[in-house]
Motif scaffolding. Structure first.
Motif, PDB file in Angstrom:
ATOM      1  N   ILE A 251      53.036  16.787  75.082  1.00  0.00           N
ATOM      2  CA  ILE A 251      53.576  17.877  75.313  1.00  0.00           C
ATOM      3  C   ILE A 251      54.954  18.236  75.922  1.00  0.00           C
ATOM      4  CG2 ILE A 251      53.060  20.329  75.967  1.00  0.00           C
ATOM      5  CD1 ILE A 251      50.113  19.881  75.621  1.00  0.00           C
ATOM      6  N   SER A 252      54.925  17.279  76.978  1.00  0.00           N
ATOM      7  CA  SER A 252      56.395  17.267  77.674  1.00  0.00           C
ATOM      8  C   SER A 252      57.274  16.815  76.969  1.00  0.00           C
ATOM      9  CB  SER A 252      55.956  16.275  78.975  1.00  0.00           C
ATOM     10  OG  SER A 252      55.875  15.139  78.701  1.00  0.00           O
ATOM     11  N   THR A 253      57.128  16.021  75.724  1.00  0.00           N
ATOM     12  CA  THR A 253      58.278  15.296  74.984  1.00  0.00           C
ATOM     13  C   THR A 253      58.319  16.015  73.704  1.00  0.00           C
ATOM     14  OG1 THR A 253      56.679  13.485  74.307  1.00  0.00           O
ATOM     15  CG2 THR A 253      58.261  13.221  76.352  1.00  0.00           C
ATOM     16  N   ASN A 254      57.193  16.946  73.353  1.00  0.00           N
ATOM     17  CA  ASN A 254      57.404  17.648  72.193  1.00  0.00           C
ATOM     18  C   ASN A 254      57.104  16.647  71.088  1.00  0.00           C
ATOM     19  OD1 ASN A 254      57.565  19.596  70.293  1.00  0.00           O
ATOM     20  ND2 ASN A 254      59.180  20.677  71.212  1.00  0.00           N
ATOM     21  N   GLN A 255      56.130  15.977  71.132  1.00  0.00           N
ATOM     22  CA  GLN A 255      55.544  15.053  69.955  1.00  0.00           C
ATOM     23  C   GLN A 255      54.319  15.514  69.613  1.00  0.00           C
ATOM     24  OE1 GLN A 255      56.622  10.579  70.567  1.00  0.00           O
ATOM     25  NE2 GLN A 255      56.963  11.224  72.803  1.00  0.00           N
ATOM     26  N   THR A 256      54.027  14.876  68.370  1.00  0.00           N
ATOM     27  CA  THR A 256      52.497  14.709  67.932  1.00  0.00           C
ATOM     28  C   THR A 256      51.698  13.340  67.988  1.00  0.00           C
ATOM     29  OG1 THR A 256      53.098  14.568  65.752  1.00  0.00           O
ATOM     30  CG2 THR A 256      53.063  16.741  66.571  1.00  0.00           C
ATOM     31  N   THR A 257      50.853  13.307  68.001  1.00  0.00           N
ATOM     32  CA  THR A 257      49.923  11.772  67.995  1.00  0.00           C
ATOM     33  C   THR A 257      50.501  11.129  66.754  1.00  0.00           C
ATOM     34  OG1 THR A 257      47.967  12.839  69.047  1.00  0.00           O
ATOM     35  CG2 THR A 257      47.864  10.684  67.990  1.00  0.00           C
ATOM     36  N   TYR A 258      50.652  11.878  65.724  1.00  0.00           N
ATOM     37  CA  TYR A 258      51.182  11.203  64.340  1.00  0.00           C
ATOM     38  C   TYR A 258      52.714  10.502  64.578  1.00  0.00           C
ATOM     39  CZ  TYR A 258      52.432  10.698  59.274  1.00  0.00           C
ATOM     40  OH  TYR A 258      53.019  10.002  58.153  1.00  0.00           O
ATOM     41  N   GLU A 259      53.614  11.336  65.131  1.00  0.00           N
ATOM     42  CA  GLU A 259      54.659  10.903  65.414  1.00  0.00           C
ATOM     43  C   GLU A 259      55.017   9.830  66.260  1.00  0.00           C
ATOM     44  OE1 GLU A 259      56.799  15.275  64.539  1.00  0.00           O
ATOM     45  OE2 GLU A 259      56.396  14.440  66.502  1.00  0.00           O
ATOM     46  N   ASN A 260      54.212   9.963  67.326  1.00  0.00           N
ATOM     47  CA  ASN A 260      54.396   8.872  68.271  1.00  0.00           C
ATOM     48  C   ASN A 260      53.707   7.556  67.724  1.00  0.00           C
ATOM     49  OD1 ASN A 260      52.539   7.280  70.841  1.00  0.00           O
ATOM     50  ND2 ASN A 260      54.468   8.535  71.709  1.00  0.00           N
ATOM     51  N   PHE A 261      52.743   7.736  67.147  1.00  0.00           N
ATOM     52  CA  PHE A 261      52.208   6.195  66.629  1.00  0.00           C
ATOM     53  C   PHE A 261      53.210   5.834  65.581  1.00  0.00           C
ATOM     54  CE2 PHE A 261      48.422   7.306  68.830  1.00  0.00           C
ATOM     55  CZ  PHE A 261      48.002   6.100  69.464  1.00  0.00           C
ATOM     56  N   ARG A 262      53.616   6.589  64.468  1.00  0.00           N
ATOM     57  CA  ARG A 262      54.612   6.000  63.523  1.00  0.00           C
ATOM     58  C   ARG A 262      56.044   5.895  63.973  1.00  0.00           C
ATOM     59  NH1 ARG A 262      54.576   8.904  57.517  1.00  0.00           N
ATOM     60  NH2 ARG A 262      56.057   7.424  56.741  1.00  0.00           N
ATOM     61  N   TYR A 263      56.651   6.558  64.685  1.00  0.00           N
ATOM     62  CA  TYR A 263      58.166   6.512  65.162  1.00  0.00           C
ATOM     63  C   TYR A 263      58.169   5.923  66.236  1.00  0.00           C
ATOM     64  CZ  TYR A 263      58.175   9.827  61.021  1.00  0.00           C
ATOM     65  OH  TYR A 263      57.889  10.448  59.917  1.00  0.00           O
ATOM     66  N   ARG A 264      57.242   5.291  66.930  1.00  0.00           N
ATOM     67  CA  ARG A 264      57.343   4.660  68.350  1.00  0.00           C
ATOM     68  C   ARG A 264      58.317   3.542  68.326  1.00  0.00           C
ATOM     69  NH1 ARG A 264      52.079   2.291  70.817  1.00  0.00           N
ATOM     70  NH2 ARG A 264      51.479   4.590  70.518  1.00  0.00           N
ATOM     71  N   THR A 265      58.270   2.729  67.356  1.00  0.00           N
ATOM     72  CA  THR A 265      59.296   1.509  67.381  1.00  0.00           C
ATOM     73  C   THR A 265      60.831   2.036  66.733  1.00  0.00           C
ATOM     74  OG1 THR A 265      58.340   0.601  65.351  1.00  0.00           O
ATOM     75  CG2 THR A 265      57.639  -0.002  67.443  1.00  0.00           C
ATOM     76  N   ASP A 266      60.866   3.086  66.233  1.00  0.00           N
ATOM     77  CA  ASP A 266      62.310   3.761  65.417  1.00  0.00           C
ATOM     78  C   ASP A 266      63.384   3.655  66.375  1.00  0.00           C
ATOM     79  OD1 ASP A 266      60.869   3.339  63.241  1.00  0.00           O
ATOM     80  OD2 ASP A 266      60.686   5.361  62.617  1.00  0.00           O
ATOM     81  N   ARG A 267      62.909   4.068  67.729  1.00  0.00           N
ATOM     82  CA  ARG A 267      64.145   4.618  68.793  1.00  0.00           C
ATOM     83  C   ARG A 267      64.897   5.753  68.198  1.00  0.00           C
ATOM     84  NH1 ARG A 267      65.774  -1.583  71.037  1.00  0.00           N
ATOM     85  NH2 ARG A 267      63.736  -1.952  71.797  1.00  0.00           N
ATOM     86  N   ARG A 268      64.240   6.389  67.432  1.00  0.00           N
ATOM     87  CA  ARG A 268      65.152   7.757  66.720  1.00  0.00           C
ATOM     88  C   ARG A 268      65.137   8.767  67.759  1.00  0.00           C
ATOM     89  NH1 ARG A 268      62.458   9.869  61.699  1.00  0.00           N
ATOM     90  NH2 ARG A 268      62.514   7.630  61.194  1.00  0.00           N
ATOM     91  N   ARG A 269      66.186   9.641  67.770  1.00  0.00           N
ATOM     92  CA  ARG A 269      66.321  10.669  68.745  1.00  0.00           C
ATOM     93  C   ARG A 269      65.476  11.602  68.232  1.00  0.00           C
ATOM     94  NH1 ARG A 269      71.084  15.030  69.201  1.00  0.00           N
ATOM     95  NH2 ARG A 269      70.261  16.454  70.652  1.00  0.00           N
ATOM     96  N   ASN A 270      64.445  12.341  69.350  1.00  0.00           N
ATOM     97  CA  ASN A 270      63.686  13.265  68.788  1.00  0.00           C
ATOM     98  C   ASN A 270      64.367  14.641  68.920  1.00  0.00           C
ATOM     99  OD1 ASN A 270      61.427  14.999  68.825  1.00  0.00           O
ATOM    100  ND2 ASN A 270      60.454  14.656  70.704  1.00  0.00           N
TER     101      ASN A 270
END
Length: 428
Positions: A251-270
Motif C-alpha cells: 500500500i505504501s508503494t502503491n503496488q499489487t501482489t501481482y505486480e510485485n511478483f511479476r515486475y520485481r526484477t524489471d526495475r521499472r518506474r512505478n
C-alpha cells in the motif's frame, strides 16, 4: 422466460440469493476459514474468558474481556464476507472483438485450392498514458477486450478484474479494486484477534500462578486449553501478521501482489506511486466505485454486427459457389448450339451405334474444344452430319469446365453412308 445476468454468467463464479452475492469457484474453502476463526474463539470464551469475569471486580470489567472477544470475532467475520461475497471489480465481457481495431490481411493465408483467404488482424498490445508515462495493455481473448491498466485475467474465476491483486483461496474470491480494502482489514483484524486471545490466555496463566498453582508447569496443566490457544495464535500470527506487514508495504508503494511478483526484477518506474500518504488515502479514503455488473438484471440479446470488411473476406467463398453455376451455364449453351445444327435421325440406328460403342468400351476421348473443331471439319469436308455421343463423367468433375465429347470410331467409318441425308444426334 428471459434469464438474468447471473444465470447466464460465463465466469466460474457461484451466486446465491438470486445473484445478490457472488463468490469464487472455491467458495467451500470459505467455511474452513470461518471455522478457523470461530472454533478457537468459542474455546477461549468457555475455558478462559469465563474464568476472568470476576478477576476485575471494579465496574465488572472482567465481562469486557468476553464481550470484546465476541464483538471482535463478529467484526472479523463481517470483513471476511465483505471480501468474499462482493464483486471484486469484474469487467464485463464484450460480445464481439473491438471492430475499430479490425484489419484484413489478404496475403496471409492460402487454402488447399490455391486461393488466398483474408485473415482478421488486430493489435494484441496497445499503449495508453498513465500519469504521463506509457503503459502497455493487452488484449484478452476470453473477455474480447483490451484490459485496462493494472487489470489481469484470473484463471480461477475466469474473469478480468480491475487492479487485480491475487486470488485468495482462504476467502474463495479474487482480490481486486472493490474488495482490497476489506481484505486488508480482514487480515489485519485477524492478526489483532490472535494477539488479543494470546494475551488473555497468558494473563489467565499468570492469575493461576498467583493463586493455587505457583509454578508455570502446574498452571499449564490446570488449563490445557490456554496452552493450545497460545500455540495456535502464535502460529496463526506468523501467517496473518506477516501478510499484514507485506500488504502495508504494498500500500505504501502503491503496488499489487501481482505486480510485485511479476515486475520485481524489471526495475521499472512505478507510474502509480503518488507518495506514501496519498497511496494510503487512495486505498482507505476514496469511495469505492460501483460495480460494472448488475447481476440481477435481465439479459438483453444483442444483434450480431458484421464487420465492415467482412464482405471482402467472404468473396473467395462466393467464387467457389459461382464455379458450379458457370459450369452448368457453359454446358447448356454448348448443348443448345449443337441442337440447332442437328436433326434427329433414325432412332433404331442410333441405338445400334450406342450398343456397339458400349461393347467396345474403348472410345476415344477428346477435350471439348478439340471435339467441336473436329466435328466442324468433318461437316465441312463431307457435307454430312456426324452422329456424336456426349457422356458425362460421373466419378469426378473436379477441375473440368464441361463434360467429355466422345466420338466412336465406327461413326467416322460410316461417315460416307450418312452424308446424304444424315442427321446430327446428341445424347445428353
Amino acid at each position: 422466460m428471459a434469464k438474468r445476468v447471473y444465470q447466464a454468467w460465463k465466469g466460474s463464479n457461484k451466486f446465491i440469493f438470486g445473484g445478490r452475492f457472488i463468490f469464487g469457484p472455491d467458495v467451500w474453502s470459505l467455511f474452513i476459514t470461518i471455522s478457523l476463526v470461530i472454533i478457537p474463539v468459542v474455546i477461549f470464551c468457555i475455558f478462559v474468558a469465563r474464568h476472568l469475569l470476576h478477576k476485575f471486580p471494579t465496574y465488572n470489567a472482567g465481562y469486557a474481556i468476553l464481550v470484546v472477544a465476541i464483538v471482535f470475532t463478529i467484526y472479523v467475520l463481517v470483513l471476511q464476507m465483505l471480501t468474499s461475497a462482493r464483486d471484486p471489480g469484474i469487467i464485463p465481457r464484450a460480445s464481439h472483438p473491438p471492430e475499430e481495431e479490425f484489419s484484413f490481411d489478404a496475403t496471409s493465408r492460402t487454402d488447399s485450392t490455391g486461393r488466398q483467404t483474408p485473415s482478421l488482424q488486430f493489435p494484441r498490445v496497445k499503449e495508453v498514458m498513465v500519469n504521463g508515462m506509457p503503459v502497455k495493455i493487452k488484449y484478452c481473448d476470453t473477455c474480447m477486450l483490451y484490459r485496462p491498466p493494472r487489470c489481469s485475467h484470473c484463471s480461477i474465476c475466469n474473469n478480468c478484474v480491475e487492479r487485480f491483486d491475487h486470488h485468495c483461496p482462504w476467502v474463495g474470491q479474487c482480490i481486486g479494486l472493490r474488495n482490497y480494502r476489506y481484505f486488508f482489514l480482514f487480515v489485519s483484524s485477524s492478526a489483532l484477534l490472535c494477539i488479543y486471545v494470546f494475551a488473555m490466555c497468558a494473563l489467565y496463566i499468570k492469575f493461576l500462578m498467583d493463586g493455587d498453582y505457583p509454578t508455570v508447569w502446574k498452571a499449564l496443566r490446570h488449563s490445557p486449553a490456554s496452552v493450545v490457544l497460545m500455540i495456535y495464535c502464535f502460529i496463526s500470527l506468523w501467517f496473518v501478521g506477516g501478510l499484514t506487514g507485506f500488504h502495508l508495504y504494498l500500500i505504501s508503494t502503491n503496488q499489487t501482489t501481482y505486480e510485485n511478483f511479476r515486475y520485481r526484477t524489471d526495475r521499472r518506474r512505478n507510474v502509480y506511486d503518488r507518495g506514501c500518504l496519498n497511496n494510503f488515502m487512495e486505498v482507505f479514503c476514496i469511495k469505492i466505485k460501483p460495480s460494472r455488473n448488475d447481476f440481477r438484471a435481465f439479459v438483453q440479446e444483442e444483434i450480431l454486427r458484421t464487420p465492415p470488411n467482412a464482405a471482402r473476406a467472404r468473396e473467395p467463398e462466393d467464387d467457389s459457389g459461382s464455379y458450379t453455376r458457370s459450369k452448368v451455364e457453359d454446358d447448356l449453351d454448348i448443348g443448345g448450339d449443337l441442337l440447332k445444327i442437328s436433326q434427329r435421325r433414325n432412332i433404331e440406328e442410333f441405338d445400334e451405334e450406342i450398343g456397339r460403342r458400349d461393347n467396345d468400351r474403348r472410345p476415344e476421348t477428346f477435350l471439348e474444344s478439340e471435339s467441336v473443331s473436329a466435328m466442324d471439319k468433318q461437316i465441312s469436308n463431307t457435307g454430312s452430319e456426324i452422329p456424336i455421343t456426349r457422356t458425362d463423367a460421373r466419378n469426378s468433375s473436379w477441375g473440368r469446365r464441361s463434360s467429355n465429347w466422345e466420338i466412336s470410331p465406327e461413326i467416322f467409318a460410316k461417315n460416307s453412308s450418312v452424308a446424304g441425308s444424315g442427321s446430327l444426334t446428341t445424347e445428353k
